[in-house]
Design a protein around this motif. Structure first.
Motif, PDB file in Angstrom:
ATOM      1  N   ASP A 135      36.866  40.567  38.083  1.00 20.05           N
ATOM      2  CA  ASP A 135      36.550  41.822  38.785  1.00 20.05           C
ATOM      3  C   ASP A 135      36.883  41.725  40.270  1.00 20.05           C
ATOM      4  O   ASP A 135      37.322  42.706  40.886  1.00 20.05           O
ATOM      5  CB  ASP A 135      35.069  42.180  38.613  1.00 20.05           C
ATOM      6  CG  ASP A 135      34.768  42.783  37.250  1.00 20.05           C
ATOM      7  OD1 ASP A 135      35.684  42.806  36.408  1.00 20.05           O
ATOM      8  OD2 ASP A 135      33.624  43.214  37.032  1.00 20.05           O
ATOM      9  N   LEU A 136      36.673  40.553  40.844  1.00 24.28           N
ATOM     10  CA  LEU A 136      37.018  40.361  42.250  1.00 24.28           C
ATOM     11  C   LEU A 136      38.531  40.483  42.456  1.00 24.28           C
ATOM     12  O   LEU A 136      38.991  41.126  43.402  1.00 24.28           O
ATOM     13  CB  LEU A 136      36.534  38.995  42.736  1.00 24.28           C
ATOM     14  CG  LEU A 136      35.020  38.762  42.770  1.00 24.28           C
ATOM     15  CD1 LEU A 136      34.710  37.310  43.124  1.00 24.28           C
ATOM     16  CD2 LEU A 136      34.357  39.706  43.757  1.00 24.28           C
ATOM     17  N   LYS A 137      39.294  39.871  41.565  1.00 19.56           N
ATOM     18  CA  LYS A 137      40.754  39.960  41.647  1.00 19.56           C
ATOM     19  C   LYS A 137      41.215  41.399  41.468  1.00 19.56           C
ATOM     20  O   LYS A 137      42.127  41.861  42.161  1.00 19.56           O
ATOM     21  CB  LYS A 137      41.392  39.067  40.587  1.00 19.56           C
ATOM     22  CG  LYS A 137      41.168  37.589  40.805  1.00 19.56           C
ATOM     23  CD  LYS A 137      41.753  36.764  39.662  1.00 19.56           C
ATOM     24  CE  LYS A 137      41.461  35.285  39.858  1.00 19.56           C
ATOM     25  NZ  LYS A 137      41.963  34.477  38.703  1.00 19.56           N
ATOM     26  N   LEU A 138      40.582  42.113  40.538  1.00 17.45           N
ATOM     27  CA  LEU A 138      40.912  43.516  40.302  1.00 17.45           C
ATOM     28  C   LEU A 138      40.660  44.349  41.552  1.00 17.45           C
ATOM     29  O   LEU A 138      41.529  45.124  41.986  1.00 17.45           O
ATOM     30  CB  LEU A 138      40.071  44.042  39.138  1.00 17.45           C
ATOM     31  CG  LEU A 138      40.054  45.557  38.918  1.00 17.45           C
ATOM     32  CD1 LEU A 138      41.442  46.039  38.547  1.00 17.45           C
ATOM     33  CD2 LEU A 138      39.051  45.922  37.835  1.00 17.45           C
TER      34      LEU A 138
ATOM     35  N   ASP B  32      34.346  31.707  48.743  1.00 22.06           N
ATOM     36  CA  ASP B  32      35.565  30.909  48.599  1.00 22.06           C
ATOM     37  C   ASP B  32      36.740  31.790  48.170  1.00 22.06           C
ATOM     38  O   ASP B  32      37.852  31.658  48.700  1.00 22.06           O
ATOM     39  CB  ASP B  32      35.332  29.795  47.580  1.00 22.06           C
ATOM     40  CG  ASP B  32      36.550  28.905  47.416  1.00 22.06           C
ATOM     41  OD1 ASP B  32      36.956  28.260  48.389  1.00 22.06           O
ATOM     42  OD2 ASP B  32      37.111  28.882  46.303  1.00 22.06           O
ATOM     43  N   PHE B  33      36.488  32.696  47.217  1.00 24.43           N
ATOM     44  CA  PHE B  33      37.546  33.611  46.777  1.00 24.43           C
ATOM     45  C   PHE B  33      38.035  34.483  47.926  1.00 24.43           C
ATOM     46  O   PHE B  33      39.237  34.635  48.147  1.00 24.43           O
ATOM     47  CB  PHE B  33      37.042  34.491  45.630  1.00 24.43           C
ATOM     48  CG  PHE B  33      37.972  35.615  45.277  1.00 24.43           C
ATOM     49  CD1 PHE B  33      39.043  35.410  44.420  1.00 24.43           C
ATOM     50  CD2 PHE B  33      37.799  36.888  45.826  1.00 24.43           C
ATOM     51  CE1 PHE B  33      39.919  36.439  44.116  1.00 24.43           C
ATOM     52  CE2 PHE B  33      38.669  37.918  45.532  1.00 24.43           C
ATOM     53  CZ  PHE B  33      39.735  37.694  44.669  1.00 24.43           C
ATOM     54  N   LEU B  34      37.101  35.048  48.672  1.00 24.24           N
ATOM     55  CA  LEU B  34      37.468  35.957  49.759  1.00 24.24           C
ATOM     56  C   LEU B  34      38.212  35.228  50.874  1.00 24.24           C
ATOM     57  O   LEU B  34      39.104  35.798  51.516  1.00 24.24           O
ATOM     58  CB  LEU B  34      36.219  36.629  50.324  1.00 24.24           C
ATOM     59  CG  LEU B  34      35.482  37.589  49.370  1.00 24.24           C
ATOM     60  CD1 LEU B  34      34.225  38.138  50.028  1.00 24.24           C
ATOM     61  CD2 LEU B  34      36.388  38.730  48.921  1.00 24.24           C
ATOM     62  N   SER B  35      37.876  33.967  51.102  1.00 22.37           N
ATOM     63  CA  SER B  35      38.549  33.207  52.156  1.00 22.37           C
ATOM     64  C   SER B  35      40.018  32.981  51.836  1.00 22.37           C
ATOM     65  O   SER B  35      40.841  32.770  52.744  1.00 22.37           O
ATOM     66  CB  SER B  35      37.842  31.862  52.369  1.00 22.37           C
ATOM     67  OG  SER B  35      38.062  30.991  51.266  1.00 22.37           O
ATOM     68  N   LYS B  36      40.353  33.020  50.553  1.00 22.81           N
ATOM     69  CA  LYS B  36      41.736  32.802  50.130  1.00 22.81           C
ATOM     70  C   LYS B  36      42.481  34.110  49.869  1.00 22.81           C
ATOM     71  O   LYS B  36      43.671  34.092  49.550  1.00 22.81           O
ATOM     72  CB  LYS B  36      41.750  31.957  48.855  1.00 22.81           C
ATOM     73  CG  LYS B  36      41.136  30.572  49.036  1.00 22.81           C
ATOM     74  CD  LYS B  36      41.020  29.840  47.714  1.00 22.81           C
ATOM     75  CE  LYS B  36      40.347  28.481  47.889  1.00 22.81           C
ATOM     76  NZ  LYS B  36      40.146  27.787  46.588  1.00 22.81           N
TER      77      LYS B  36
ATOM     78  N   SER C 209      41.231  42.211  53.961  1.00 23.58           N
ATOM     79  CA  SER C 209      40.038  42.100  54.810  1.00 23.58           C
ATOM     80  C   SER C 209      38.812  42.341  53.940  1.00 23.58           C
ATOM     81  O   SER C 209      38.859  43.124  52.977  1.00 23.58           O
ATOM     82  CB  SER C 209      40.099  43.112  55.952  1.00 23.58           C
ATOM     83  OG  SER C 209      39.978  44.434  55.466  1.00 23.58           O
ATOM     84  N   SER C 210      37.723  41.668  54.260  1.00 26.25           N
ATOM     85  CA  SER C 210      36.572  41.744  53.351  1.00 26.25           C
ATOM     86  C   SER C 210      35.272  41.452  54.086  1.00 26.25           C
ATOM     87  O   SER C 210      35.264  40.931  55.208  1.00 26.25           O
ATOM     88  CB  SER C 210      36.751  40.741  52.210  1.00 26.25           C
ATOM     89  OG  SER C 210      36.827  39.419  52.711  1.00 26.25           O
ATOM     90  N   ASP C 211      34.175  41.802  53.444  1.00 25.09           N
ATOM     91  CA  ASP C 211      32.843  41.389  53.885  1.00 25.09           C
ATOM     92  C   ASP C 211      32.009  41.083  52.657  1.00 25.09           C
ATOM     93  O   ASP C 211      32.295  41.562  51.556  1.00 25.09           O
ATOM     94  CB  ASP C 211      32.178  42.474  54.748  1.00 25.09           C
ATOM     95  CG  ASP C 211      31.839  43.719  53.963  1.00 25.09           C
ATOM     96  OD1 ASP C 211      30.815  43.714  53.249  1.00 25.09           O
ATOM     97  OD2 ASP C 211      32.597  44.698  54.060  1.00 25.09           O
ATOM     98  N   LEU C 212      31.000  40.274  52.829  1.00 29.32           N
ATOM     99  CA  LEU C 212      30.177  39.798  51.724  1.00 29.32           C
ATOM    100  C   LEU C 212      28.702  39.963  52.070  1.00 29.32           C
ATOM    101  O   LEU C 212      28.262  39.571  53.150  1.00 29.32           O
ATOM    102  CB  LEU C 212      30.486  38.323  51.449  1.00 29.32           C
ATOM    103  CG  LEU C 212      29.606  37.576  50.437  1.00 29.32           C
ATOM    104  CD1 LEU C 212      29.702  38.219  49.062  1.00 29.32           C
ATOM    105  CD2 LEU C 212      30.020  36.101  50.382  1.00 29.32           C
TER     106      LEU C 212
END
Length: 278
Positions: free
Chosen positions: A18-21, A77-81, A85-88
């Protein structure tokens, strides 16, 4: 609406699909990805008093918090790669309040994405759907397993029933509708009177969309003893639609839960991405 921030929700028992999607959809439209990690806190089995004195309940909470921490680390870890742009953010709400937590977060996004992993999680799925639809004022995009989602669809079906929910869904998806090669406004057994579709069902909606530059076609379909949801699903297959746009919960949630409805049916069984708004 232009989608500049997409929200996806994930839990400790979910993988990375889902994150990749969601990240791939962000890349399509140059959007920001917002991720909310949730662990739902189980209530104490013996009531509030048990919450104070039960070692087993305290151990369960510690285990839940440990799972949440692990999932936060995985998502970070996923978002760092990722190139987007993102937030968690994260939360550990009681089950009863989880939809409000999701809704508050979804207010700061343009669209909430529900991928196959989340749709397979019964409890979390229901809370995200309720929060996005009833507590955010924003639309959600349902992506069932096997579907090929895109925020730049070429062929779109709009399920039109002349209710305010349909109007909201059209407004929220207007940029996609304008960019599509073909948009079909679908009505099933439309009622021709001033309280429903008017003297010429679909004409007013088509005129509104045409003024925005939407390439619109109106289709009035008979149900022929099939449910509205089944008619929409079959027509989407027949015309190879990329996306279905529809209003959600035109009837009350209680009525849909008891008697069923188009929203409930689509949430449980859809073969293509569905954008819903309320």
């Amino acid at each position: 609406m232009t989608f500049k921030t997409l929200l996806t929700v994930t839990g400790p028992n979910q993988g990375g699909s889902d994150l990749k999607l969601a990240a791939s959809l962000c890349e399509q439209v140059d959007a920001h990805l917002s991720v909310l990690v949730l662990e739902l806190a189980a209530p104490p089995s013996g009531g509030e008093y048990a919450a104070i004195v039960s070692p087993a309940w305290l151990e369960e909470r510690q285990a839940e918090l440990k799972r949440l921490k692990k999932r936060i680390s995985e998502v970070a870890d996923f978002l760092s790669k990722s190139a987007v742009s993102s937030d968690l953010s994260d939360d550990y709400p009681d089950v009863a309040w989880a939809d409000e937590v999701v809704g508050r977060r979804a207010r700061y996004a343009d669209l909430t994405i529900l991928g196959p992993d989340l749709l397979a999680s019964d409890t979390l799925k229901g809370k995200v759907i309720q929060g996005a639809l009833f507590s955010s004022g924003k639309p959600l995009l349902l992506v069932p397993d096997g579907a090929q989602p895109t925020l730049k669809p070429k062929r779109i079906l709009v399920a039109w029933d002349a209710r305010i929910e349909s109007s909201r869904a059209v407004r929220e998806s207007l940029d996609m509708l304008k960019g599509a090669e073909e948009v079909r406004l679908i009505m099933v057994d439309p009622i021709e009177d001033e309280f429903h579709h008017g003297a010429e069902p679909g004409a007013d909606a088509a005129t509104y969309l045409a003024r925005h530059g939407v390439k619109i076609t109106v289709e009035r379909l008979p149900s022929s003893n099939h449910s509205v949801a089944d008619v929409l699903r079959q027509h989407a297959i027949d015309v190879a639609a990329d996306l279905l746009v529809m209003g959600a919960y035109g009837h009350s949630r209680l009525r849909e839960r008891i008697f069923g409805g188009v929203t409930k049916s689509m949430l449980e069984n859809s073969s293509l991405p569905v954008l819903m708004a309320r």
